[in-house]
Design an enzyme around this catalytic site. Structure first.
Site, PDB file in Angstrom:
ATOM      1  N   ASP A   1     -22.995 -36.602 -43.914  1.00  0.00           N
ATOM      2  CA  ASP A   1     -24.098 -36.941 -44.813  1.00  0.00           C
ATOM      3  C   ASP A   1     -25.413 -36.994 -44.031  1.00  0.00           C
ATOM      4  O   ASP A   1     -25.586 -37.826 -43.151  1.00  0.00           O
ATOM      5  CB  ASP A   1     -23.841 -38.305 -45.466  1.00  0.00           C
ATOM      6  CG  ASP A   1     -24.940 -38.702 -46.436  1.00  0.00           C
ATOM      7  OD1 ASP A   1     -24.748 -38.521 -47.651  1.00  0.00           O
ATOM      8  OD2 ASP A   1     -25.999 -39.207 -45.986  1.00  0.00           O
TER       9      ASP A   1
ATOM     10  N   TYR B   1     -34.278 -37.395 -42.438  1.00  0.00           N
ATOM     11  CA  TYR B   1     -33.671 -37.823 -41.175  1.00  0.00           C
ATOM     12  C   TYR B   1     -34.134 -36.953 -40.011  1.00  0.00           C
ATOM     13  O   TYR B   1     -34.012 -37.356 -38.850  1.00  0.00           O
ATOM     14  CB  TYR B   1     -32.146 -37.771 -41.242  1.00  0.00           C
ATOM     15  CG  TYR B   1     -31.499 -38.650 -42.281  1.00  0.00           C
ATOM     16  CD1 TYR B   1     -32.221 -39.616 -43.000  1.00  0.00           C
ATOM     17  CD2 TYR B   1     -30.149 -38.518 -42.564  1.00  0.00           C
ATOM     18  CE1 TYR B   1     -31.610 -40.406 -43.956  1.00  0.00           C
ATOM     19  CE2 TYR B   1     -29.532 -39.304 -43.520  1.00  0.00           C
ATOM     20  CZ  TYR B   1     -30.268 -40.237 -44.217  1.00  0.00           C
ATOM     21  OH  TYR B   1     -29.649 -41.006 -45.174  1.00  0.00           O
TER      22      TYR B   1
ATOM     23  N   LYS C   1     -30.423 -34.258 -48.841  1.00  0.00           N
ATOM     24  CA  LYS C   1     -31.189 -34.907 -49.905  1.00  0.00           C
ATOM     25  C   LYS C   1     -32.632 -34.443 -49.887  1.00  0.00           C
ATOM     26  O   LYS C   1     -33.192 -34.174 -48.818  1.00  0.00           O
ATOM     27  CB  LYS C   1     -31.154 -36.434 -49.718  1.00  0.00           C
ATOM     28  CG  LYS C   1     -29.777 -37.011 -49.429  1.00  0.00           C
ATOM     29  CD  LYS C   1     -29.837 -38.502 -49.117  1.00  0.00           C
ATOM     30  CE  LYS C   1     -28.503 -39.017 -48.611  1.00  0.00           C
ATOM     31  NZ  LYS C   1     -28.258 -38.674 -47.188  1.00  0.00           N
TER      32      LYS C   1
ATOM     33  N   HIS D   1     -33.215 -38.409 -53.175  1.00  0.00           N
ATOM     34  CA  HIS D   1     -33.036 -39.485 -52.199  1.00  0.00           C
ATOM     35  C   HIS D   1     -33.402 -40.868 -52.735  1.00  0.00           C
ATOM     36  O   HIS D   1     -32.717 -41.847 -52.455  1.00  0.00           O
ATOM     37  CB  HIS D   1     -33.858 -39.174 -50.932  1.00  0.00           C
ATOM     38  CG  HIS D   1     -33.326 -39.821 -49.699  1.00  0.00           C
ATOM     39  ND1 HIS D   1     -33.418 -39.241 -48.453  1.00  0.00           N
ATOM     40  CD2 HIS D   1     -32.668 -40.987 -49.508  1.00  0.00           C
ATOM     41  CE1 HIS D   1     -32.852 -40.039 -47.557  1.00  0.00           C
ATOM     42  NE2 HIS D   1     -32.395 -41.111 -48.178  1.00  0.00           N
TER      43      HIS D   1
ATOM     44  N   LEU E   1     -21.799 -51.383 -43.634  1.00  0.00           N
ATOM     45  CA  LEU E   1     -21.497 -52.502 -42.737  1.00  0.00           C
ATOM     46  C   LEU E   1     -22.676 -53.464 -42.639  1.00  0.00           C
ATOM     47  O   LEU E   1     -22.729 -54.301 -41.730  1.00  0.00           O
ATOM     48  CB  LEU E   1     -21.145 -51.974 -41.333  1.00  0.00           C
ATOM     49  CG  LEU E   1     -20.039 -50.928 -41.275  1.00  0.00           C
ATOM     50  CD1 LEU E   1     -19.820 -50.455 -39.846  1.00  0.00           C
ATOM     51  CD2 LEU E   1     -18.737 -51.476 -41.863  1.00  0.00           C
TER      52      LEU E   1
ATOM     53  N   LYS F   1     -22.223 -45.080 -40.124  1.00  0.00           N
ATOM     54  CA  LYS F   1     -22.880 -44.358 -39.037  1.00  0.00           C
ATOM     55  C   LYS F   1     -22.435 -44.934 -37.699  1.00  0.00           C
ATOM     56  O   LYS F   1     -22.338 -46.155 -37.539  1.00  0.00           O
ATOM     57  CB  LYS F   1     -24.397 -44.492 -39.183  1.00  0.00           C
ATOM     58  CG  LYS F   1     -25.179 -44.011 -37.953  1.00  0.00           C
ATOM     59  CD  LYS F   1     -26.490 -44.744 -37.846  1.00  0.00           C
ATOM     60  CE  LYS F   1     -27.093 -44.546 -36.464  1.00  0.00           C
ATOM     61  NZ  LYS F   1     -28.340 -45.312 -36.293  1.00  0.00           N
ATOM     62  N   SER F   2     -22.186 -44.068 -36.745  1.00  0.00           N
ATOM     63  CA  SER F   2     -21.996 -44.473 -35.356  1.00  0.00           C
ATOM     64  C   SER F   2     -22.335 -43.289 -34.469  1.00  0.00           C
ATOM     65  O   SER F   2     -22.149 -42.139 -34.866  1.00  0.00           O
ATOM     66  CB  SER F   2     -20.564 -44.927 -35.084  1.00  0.00           C
ATOM     67  OG  SER F   2     -20.436 -45.314 -33.715  1.00  0.00           O
ATOM     68  N   VAL F   3     -22.835 -43.571 -33.291  1.00  0.00           N
ATOM     69  CA  VAL F   3     -23.091 -42.509 -32.323  1.00  0.00           C
ATOM     70  C   VAL F   3     -22.121 -42.605 -31.152  1.00  0.00           C
ATOM     71  O   VAL F   3     -22.179 -41.806 -30.224  1.00  0.00           O
ATOM     72  CB  VAL F   3     -24.550 -42.560 -31.807  1.00  0.00           C
ATOM     73  CG1 VAL F   3     -25.524 -42.343 -32.949  1.00  0.00           C
ATOM     74  CG2 VAL F   3     -24.846 -43.873 -31.093  1.00  0.00           C
TER      75      VAL F   3
ATOM     76  N   ARG G   1     -16.091 -45.555 -31.545  1.00  0.00           N
ATOM     77  CA  ARG G   1     -16.275 -46.197 -32.853  1.00  0.00           C
ATOM     78  C   ARG G   1     -16.159 -45.196 -33.991  1.00  0.00           C
ATOM     79  O   ARG G   1     -15.713 -45.547 -35.089  1.00  0.00           O
ATOM     80  CB  ARG G   1     -17.631 -46.914 -32.897  1.00  0.00           C
ATOM     81  CG  ARG G   1     -17.641 -48.180 -32.055  1.00  0.00           C
ATOM     82  CD  ARG G   1     -18.948 -48.917 -32.159  1.00  0.00           C
ATOM     83  NE  ARG G   1     -18.932 -50.121 -31.342  1.00  0.00           N
ATOM     84  CZ  ARG G   1     -19.997 -50.882 -31.097  1.00  0.00           C
ATOM     85  NH1 ARG G   1     -21.167 -50.532 -31.635  1.00  0.00           N
ATOM     86  NH2 ARG G   1     -19.899 -51.957 -30.353  1.00  0.00           N
TER      87      ARG G   1
ATOM     88  N   ASN H   1     -13.601 -46.023 -36.868  1.00  0.00           N
ATOM     89  CA  ASN H   1     -13.949 -46.039 -38.286  1.00  0.00           C
ATOM     90  C   ASN H   1     -13.010 -45.143 -39.091  1.00  0.00           C
ATOM     91  O   ASN H   1     -12.589 -45.492 -40.190  1.00  0.00           O
ATOM     92  CB  ASN H   1     -15.397 -45.605 -38.492  1.00  0.00           C
ATOM     93  CG  ASN H   1     -16.404 -46.633 -38.001  1.00  0.00           C
ATOM     94  OD1 ASN H   1     -16.070 -47.794 -37.774  1.00  0.00           O
ATOM     95  ND2 ASN H   1     -17.643 -46.209 -37.831  1.00  0.00           N
TER      96      ASN H   1
END
Length: 280
Positions: A47, A52, A77, A110, A192, A233-235, A239, A243
């Site tokens: 997504d 962004y 979006k 959006h 989260l 979201k995680s970078v 994680r 997730n």
């Protein structure tokens, strides 16, 4: 072993993985490696959004993945400043070019931007994009019940999905019930919460201990149990994988009742209210 992510079906017949990767605030120069890690781990639902600034990096990761384009679900979006029929069509072309693809699986408005009154014309543009086949499915983000009704009354077409802030402190009961009755799927952003408060919640910590899981996994499992589509979201590679493993965690009725007790109503909202938000 790749985890099996459950799929849900839109009212237009297309399907989407119930768990995906969100890339909000992931810089373009970093997002390629993040998406690559997610695809390697087993994610097939990404997504992004024009605002962004990372559609190009997402596109590069998809192209380099070795996977068939048809195996990866991409959402993007149209941003607020590009709303309106013609501007939306142009914005869509720009997103396709940056993503390096000839279609997207889901295209969203959006934000509602109610004071600008452009969302119906924008929605009409999305309907045309779906008719062309270049937007396989169309939906909205940050829309109210009243605006969802207005779109339908004006066009006879309901969004397949509404992506809004949703988490245990702000579970969006009334909106989700309205959507459920009309076949609109509910997608959670900031699933989260923000700032880490939710991840330190005593109730969630206790449930996590019971299941030998992380609070993030418990919270994602809660979303899945409610039928929400969720895009944490995680970078961080570990994680991202953690997730994804949430799909294997099954909460019981006691867990769900305890989490339901965390609802703070409107006080739980951490973002702008779509009913009044107006920003470029």
């Amino acid at each position: 072993m790749t985890k099996t992510v459950p799929q849900v079906t839109f009212h237009d017949g297309n399907t989407i993985d119930q768990l995906g990767l969100g890339v909000w605030r992931v810089p373009n120069e970093q997002v390629e490696s993040v998406v690559a890690s997610a695809l390697k781990a087993g994610y097939r639902h990404i997504d992004t959004a024009a605002i962004y600034g990372n559609e190009e990096g997402v596109g590069r990761a998809v192209a380099a993945s070795g996977l068939q384009r048809s195996d990866i679900f991409i959402t993007t979006k149209v941003w607020n400043s590009e709303q309106g029929y013609e501007k939306t069509l142009a914005a869509f072309e720009d997103s396709l070019q940056k993503l390096g693809t000839d279609y997207v699986d889901l295209y969203l408005i959006h934000w509602l931007q109610p004071l600008r009154k452009q969302y119906v014309d924008t929605w009409k543009a999305l309907i045309e994009l779906q008719k062309s086949g270049r937007a396989r499915s169309i939906g909205v983000a940050n829309f109210t019940v009243e605006a969802l009704e207005e779109l339908y009354e004006a066009t006879g077409v309901r969004p397949v999905l509404n992506q809004v802030e949703t988490h245990p402190y702000f579970p969006q009961h009334e909106l989700r019930e309205y959507e459920r009755e009309r076949g609109i799927l509910h997608q959670s952003w900031s699933p989260l919460g923000q700032g880490g408060e939710l991840l330190q919640d005593p109730v969630l910590l206790d449930i996590a201990k019971k299941h030998q899981a992380s609070v993030a996994q418990v919270t994602i499992a809660w979303h899945l149990a409610l039928g929400n589509i969720v895009i944490p979201k995680s970078v961080t590679e570990s994680r991202i994988a953690e997730n994804l493993a949430s799909v294997e965690l099954k909460l019981d009725e006691e867990d769900l009742m305890r989490i339901a007790g965390l609802d703070r109503g409107e006080a739980g909202r951490i973002s702008a209210d779509p009913a009044t938000a107006d920003f470029a």
